[in-house]
Motif scaffolding. Structure first.
Motif, PDB file in Angstrom:
ATOM      1  N   PRO A  32      55.150  -9.980   1.614  1.00 56.02           N
ATOM      2  CA  PRO A  32      55.626  -9.346   2.852  1.00 56.02           C
ATOM      3  C   PRO A  32      55.209  -7.888   3.003  1.00 56.02           C
ATOM      4  CG  PRO A  32      57.377 -10.643   1.858  1.00 56.02           C
ATOM      5  CD  PRO A  32      56.251 -10.658   0.885  1.00 56.02           C
ATOM      6  N   LEU A  33      55.044  -7.159   1.903  1.00 58.85           N
ATOM      7  CA  LEU A  33      54.643  -5.759   2.007  1.00 58.85           C
ATOM      8  C   LEU A  33      53.173  -5.601   2.374  1.00 58.85           C
ATOM      9  CD1 LEU A  33      56.571  -3.975  -0.879  1.00 58.85           C
ATOM     10  CD2 LEU A  33      57.332  -4.610   1.418  1.00 58.85           C
ATOM     11  N   GLN A  34      52.458  -6.721   2.483  1.00 57.51           N
ATOM     12  CA  GLN A  34      51.087  -6.692   2.974  1.00 57.51           C
ATOM     13  C   GLN A  34      51.011  -7.016   4.468  1.00 57.51           C
ATOM     14  OE1 GLN A  34      47.774  -6.077   1.357  1.00 57.51           O
ATOM     15  NE2 GLN A  34      49.324  -4.824   0.330  1.00 57.51           N
ATOM     16  N   LEU A  35      52.146  -7.305   5.093  1.00 57.25           N
ATOM     17  CA  LEU A  35      52.152  -7.596   6.524  1.00 57.25           C
ATOM     18  C   LEU A  35      51.922  -6.320   7.343  1.00 57.25           C
ATOM     19  CD1 LEU A  35      55.136 -10.103   6.661  1.00 57.25           C
ATOM     20  CD2 LEU A  35      52.712 -10.654   6.972  1.00 57.25           C
ATOM     21  N   TRP A  36      51.365  -6.499   8.525  1.00 55.67           N
ATOM     22  CA  TRP A  36      51.040  -5.384   9.410  1.00 55.67           C
ATOM     23  C   TRP A  36      52.258  -4.496   9.656  1.00 55.67           C
ATOM     24  CZ3 TRP A  36      46.277  -4.268  11.775  1.00 55.67           C
ATOM     25  CH2 TRP A  36      46.316  -3.243  12.734  1.00 55.67           C
ATOM     26  N   GLY A  37      53.386  -5.114   9.917  1.00 54.28           N
ATOM     27  CA  GLY A  37      54.582  -4.350  10.259  1.00 54.28           C
ATOM     28  C   GLY A  37      55.005  -3.375   9.181  1.00 54.28           C
ATOM     29  N   TRP A  38      54.828  -3.767   7.900  1.00 52.41           N
ATOM     30  CA  TRP A  38      55.206  -2.848   6.828  1.00 52.41           C
ATOM     31  C   TRP A  38      54.301  -1.617   6.844  1.00 52.41           C
ATOM     32  CZ3 TRP A  38      59.445  -2.154   4.307  1.00 52.41           C
ATOM     33  CH2 TRP A  38      59.463  -1.297   3.205  1.00 52.41           C
ATOM     34  N   GLY A  39      53.028  -1.825   7.099  1.00 51.52           N
ATOM     35  CA  GLY A  39      52.122  -0.686   7.216  1.00 51.52           C
ATOM     36  C   GLY A  39      52.512   0.233   8.354  1.00 51.52           C
ATOM     37  N   GLU A  40      52.985  -0.350   9.452  1.00 54.16           N
ATOM     38  CA  GLU A  40      53.419   0.472  10.584  1.00 54.16           C
ATOM     39  C   GLU A  40      54.666   1.275  10.244  1.00 54.16           C
ATOM     40  OE1 GLU A  40      51.615   0.637  13.832  1.00 54.16           O
ATOM     41  OE2 GLU A  40      50.384   0.133  12.084  1.00 54.16           O
ATOM     42  N   VAL A  41      55.572   0.688   9.468  1.00 54.53           N
ATOM     43  CA  VAL A  41      56.768   1.416   9.032  1.00 54.53           C
ATOM     44  C   VAL A  41      56.353   2.646   8.237  1.00 54.53           C
ATOM     45  CG1 VAL A  41      58.806   1.321   7.540  1.00 54.53           C
ATOM     46  CG2 VAL A  41      58.280  -0.599   9.063  1.00 54.53           C
ATOM     47  N   LYS A  42      55.423   2.471   7.301  1.00 54.62           N
ATOM     48  CA  LYS A  42      54.985   3.599   6.481  1.00 54.62           C
ATOM     49  C   LYS A  42      54.175   4.602   7.297  1.00 54.62           C
ATOM     50  CE  LYS A  42      56.353   3.510   3.060  1.00 54.62           C
ATOM     51  NZ  LYS A  42      57.757   3.704   2.576  1.00 54.62           N
ATOM     52  N   ALA A  43      53.412   4.101   8.277  1.00 56.40           N
ATOM     53  CA  ALA A  43      52.582   4.981   9.096  1.00 56.40           C
ATOM     54  C   ALA A  43      53.419   5.852  10.029  1.00 56.40           C
ATOM     55  CB  ALA A  43      51.583   4.164   9.907  1.00 56.40           C
ATOM     56  N   ALA A  44      54.662   5.472  10.272  1.00 54.89           N
ATOM     57  CA  ALA A  44      55.543   6.302  11.089  1.00 54.89           C
ATOM     58  C   ALA A  44      55.933   7.574  10.341  1.00 54.89           C
ATOM     59  CB  ALA A  44      56.791   5.520  11.489  1.00 54.89           C
ATOM     60  N   GLY A  45      55.696   7.585   9.034  1.00 56.06           N
ATOM     61  CA  GLY A  45      55.951   8.768   8.232  1.00 56.06           C
ATOM     62  C   GLY A  45      54.651   9.467   7.874  1.00 56.06           C
ATOM     63  N   ALA A  46      54.460   9.720   6.592  1.00 55.65           N
ATOM     64  CA  ALA A  46      53.314  10.520   6.153  1.00 55.65           C
ATOM     65  C   ALA A  46      52.084   9.689   5.803  1.00 55.65           C
ATOM     66  CB  ALA A  46      53.723  11.358   4.936  1.00 55.65           C
ATOM     67  N   TRP A  47      52.167   8.371   5.945  1.00 55.12           N
ATOM     68  CA  TRP A  47      51.097   7.507   5.472  1.00 55.12           C
ATOM     69  C   TRP A  47      50.209   7.008   6.609  1.00 55.12           C
ATOM     70  CZ3 TRP A  47      50.598   6.460   0.218  1.00 55.12           C
ATOM     71  CH2 TRP A  47      51.647   6.926  -0.583  1.00 55.12           C
ATOM     72  N   LYS A  48      49.013   6.614   6.255  1.00 59.33           N
ATOM     73  CA  LYS A  48      48.124   5.927   7.177  1.00 59.33           C
ATOM     74  C   LYS A  48      47.746   4.595   6.561  1.00 59.33           C
ATOM     75  CE  LYS A  48      43.805   6.276   9.779  1.00 59.33           C
ATOM     76  NZ  LYS A  48      42.643   7.123  10.138  1.00 59.33           N
ATOM     77  N   ALA A  49      47.770   3.536   7.361  1.00 62.50           N
ATOM     78  CA  ALA A  49      47.500   2.195   6.847  1.00 62.50           C
ATOM     79  C   ALA A  49      46.083   1.751   7.224  1.00 62.50           C
ATOM     80  CB  ALA A  49      48.514   1.203   7.390  1.00 62.50           C
ATOM     81  N   HIS A  50      45.349   1.268   6.231  1.00 58.52           N
ATOM     82  CA  HIS A  50      44.048   0.640   6.451  1.00 58.52           C
ATOM     83  C   HIS A  50      44.166  -0.822   6.021  1.00 58.52           C
ATOM     84  CE1 HIS A  50      42.073   4.581   6.926  1.00 58.52           C
ATOM     85  NE2 HIS A  50      42.804   4.975   5.909  1.00 58.52           N
ATOM     86  N   ARG A  51      43.731  -1.736   6.879  1.00 56.97           N
ATOM     87  CA  ARG A  51      43.785  -3.158   6.531  1.00 56.97           C
ATOM     88  C   ARG A  51      42.383  -3.648   6.199  1.00 56.97           C
ATOM     89  NH1 ARG A  51      47.660  -0.879  10.375  1.00 56.97           N
ATOM     90  NH2 ARG A  51      49.681  -1.664   9.656  1.00 56.97           N
ATOM     91  N   LEU A  52      42.142  -3.884   4.910  1.00 61.07           N
ATOM     92  CA  LEU A  52      40.817  -4.231   4.422  1.00 61.07           C
ATOM     93  C   LEU A  52      40.688  -5.740   4.263  1.00 61.07           C
ATOM     94  CD1 LEU A  52      41.105  -1.197   3.721  1.00 61.07           C
ATOM     95  CD2 LEU A  52      39.884  -1.666   1.597  1.00 61.07           C
ATOM     96  N   ARG A  53      39.702  -6.309   4.913  1.00 60.71           N
ATOM     97  CA  ARG A  53      39.367  -7.717   4.730  1.00 60.71           C
ATOM     98  C   ARG A  53      38.086  -7.786   3.890  1.00 60.71           C
ATOM     99  NH1 ARG A  53      39.307 -10.920  10.020  1.00 60.71           N
ATOM    100  NH2 ARG A  53      37.753  -9.338  10.548  1.00 60.71           N
ATOM    101  N   VAL A  54      38.171  -8.520   2.792  1.00 54.53           N
ATOM    102  CA  VAL A  54      37.043  -8.649   1.874  1.00 54.53           C
ATOM    103  C   VAL A  54      36.453 -10.047   2.052  1.00 54.53           C
ATOM    104  CG1 VAL A  54      36.292  -8.474  -0.519  1.00 54.53           C
ATOM    105  CG2 VAL A  54      38.226  -7.109   0.269  1.00 54.53           C
ATOM    106  N   THR A  55      35.154 -10.121   2.302  1.00 57.23           N
ATOM    107  CA  THR A  55      34.523 -11.404   2.597  1.00 57.23           C
ATOM    108  C   THR A  55      33.333 -11.666   1.680  1.00 57.23           C
ATOM    109  OG1 THR A  55      33.125 -10.384   4.301  1.00 57.23           O
ATOM    110  CG2 THR A  55      35.205 -11.365   5.025  1.00 57.23           C
TER     111      THR A  55
END
Length: 350
Positions: A32-55
């Motif tokens: 669950p901590l890899q879901l988009w919404g969790w990144g948005e929660v952290k990004a509302a503070g001091a963090w920036k979220a990058h979602r990396l897809r490895v192919t």
């Protein structure tokens, strides 16, 4: 002499669409901590979220939600992957796919690729990864070292939700099983909380819990962000007495895993022995959703950990926090600066 296997060559792209990201995380058995919404929660503070897809050859073999926090002066930045990366499996390894562990070769290639992307595109002092993998999982990661500071505690208790409710109850301590059954007989008012105004009332319970136990919590906005950003995957359950919440348990759910974030109760809730039935309801919801794991999220030598351990006769150990240094300032950051400890504490609370 047998031919050497060809090294796995991977590519990385950034996913910018929330539904696409979540669909892939869920399909690979991600946390669950890899879901988009969790990144948005952290990004509302001091963090920036990058979602990396490895192919590999156009096929997704791994995913990593990479959180980046700016740091002062020469330290520049810190990268962090909570309960990731998520690694795809090959045919015949579906049991591992539930945990996003993947086969050894793919796991090594994906993790090294994520670390290299962070080194080249973020830099800073280094990266911390905290995978959702059992202790002993093989990982050949260049430059790895045991992290000086962990965010998520590797010792935990993971319930196997493929067991029947009766089997889960049988594994519990007698007192916990009794309280759950007593709660069912007495008809405790246990509800899933979805209304934002009710979330705020539950947070009053959490504030009382924190004051009594002496730990710090975030401002209301942080928890409301979780409620909003995770949507249906945020599972907040509270027990009410006289129409007031007195205990609660709050989880976030992926397609495979329910992860306990927070819990608490008032004196009235404890006297009503409502705590265990409240947590049990979140377990029931996870089973109803078809999930296979319920992670109690960390065990320490404290009262709440003893309560968590009452739900089973075993504990579990994950691989723990792994660091890769990018800079000569890594050691100074981890060992000499009070700021580093503050960053870790803030992460751990959230």
């Amino acid at each position: 002499m047998p031919a050497l296997s060809e090294p796995i060559t991977l590519a990385v792209d950034l996913v910018t669409d929330p539904s696409t990201w979540d669909r892939e995380v869920l399909a690979l058995g991600g946390h669950p901590l890899q879901l988009w919404g969790w990144g948005e929660v952290k990004a509302a503070g001091a963090w920036k979220a990058h979602r990396l897809r490895v192919t590999e050859d156009g096929q997704t073999v791994g995913l990593a939600q990479l959180l980046v926090r700016p740091l002062p002066a020469q330290f520049r930045a810190l990268s962090y992957v909570p309960r990731g990366p998520v690694v795809a499996h090959h045919d015949g390894e579906t049991a591992q796919a539930v945990f996003g562990v993947g086969d050894t070769a793919t796991r090594n290639a994906v993790t090294n690729t994520v670390v290299q992307w962070a080194r080249e595109n973020v830099g800073g002092v280094g990266i911390t990864i905290e995978p959702d993998w059992p202790a002993g999982t093989q990982l050949d990661l260049a430059g790895r070292r045991v992290a000086a500071n962990h965010v998520l505690i590797p010792s935990t208790l993971v319930l196997d939700l493929t067991k029947s409710p009766d089997e889960l109850l049988a594994d519990m301590r007698k007192s916990t099983r009794y309280e759950i059954r007593k709660g069912a007989r007495s008809g405790l008012d246990i509800r899933r909380v979805t209304d934002e105004a009710e979330v705020l009332r539950v947070l009053d319970v959490y504030k009382e819990t924190a004051e009594r136990a002496g730990f710090a919590i975030h401002h209301d906005k942080y928890y409301l962000d979780i409620h909003r950003e995770l949507g249906d995957r945020s599972v907040l359950v509270a027990t009410y007495l006289d129409d007031a919440p007195v205990t609660f348990a709050w989880c976030v759910n992926s397609a495979s895993t329910s992860f306990l974030l927070y819990g608490g109760g008032t004196d009235a809730g404890r006297k009503a022995t409502a705590t265990a039935p409240t947590y049990w309801r979140t377990i029931e919801i996870a089973q109803e959703q078809g999930l296979v794991r319920y992670d109690m999220n960390g065990l320490l030598n404290d009262g709440i950990s003893e309560f968590k351990k009452s739900f089973a006769k075993h504990t579990d150990e994950l691989v723990g926090s792994i660091d890769v240094a990018f800079s000569r300032w890594y050691t100074t950051w981890n060992t000499a600066l009070p700021t580093a400890k503050k960053v870790v504490r803030k992460l751990r609370r959230g």
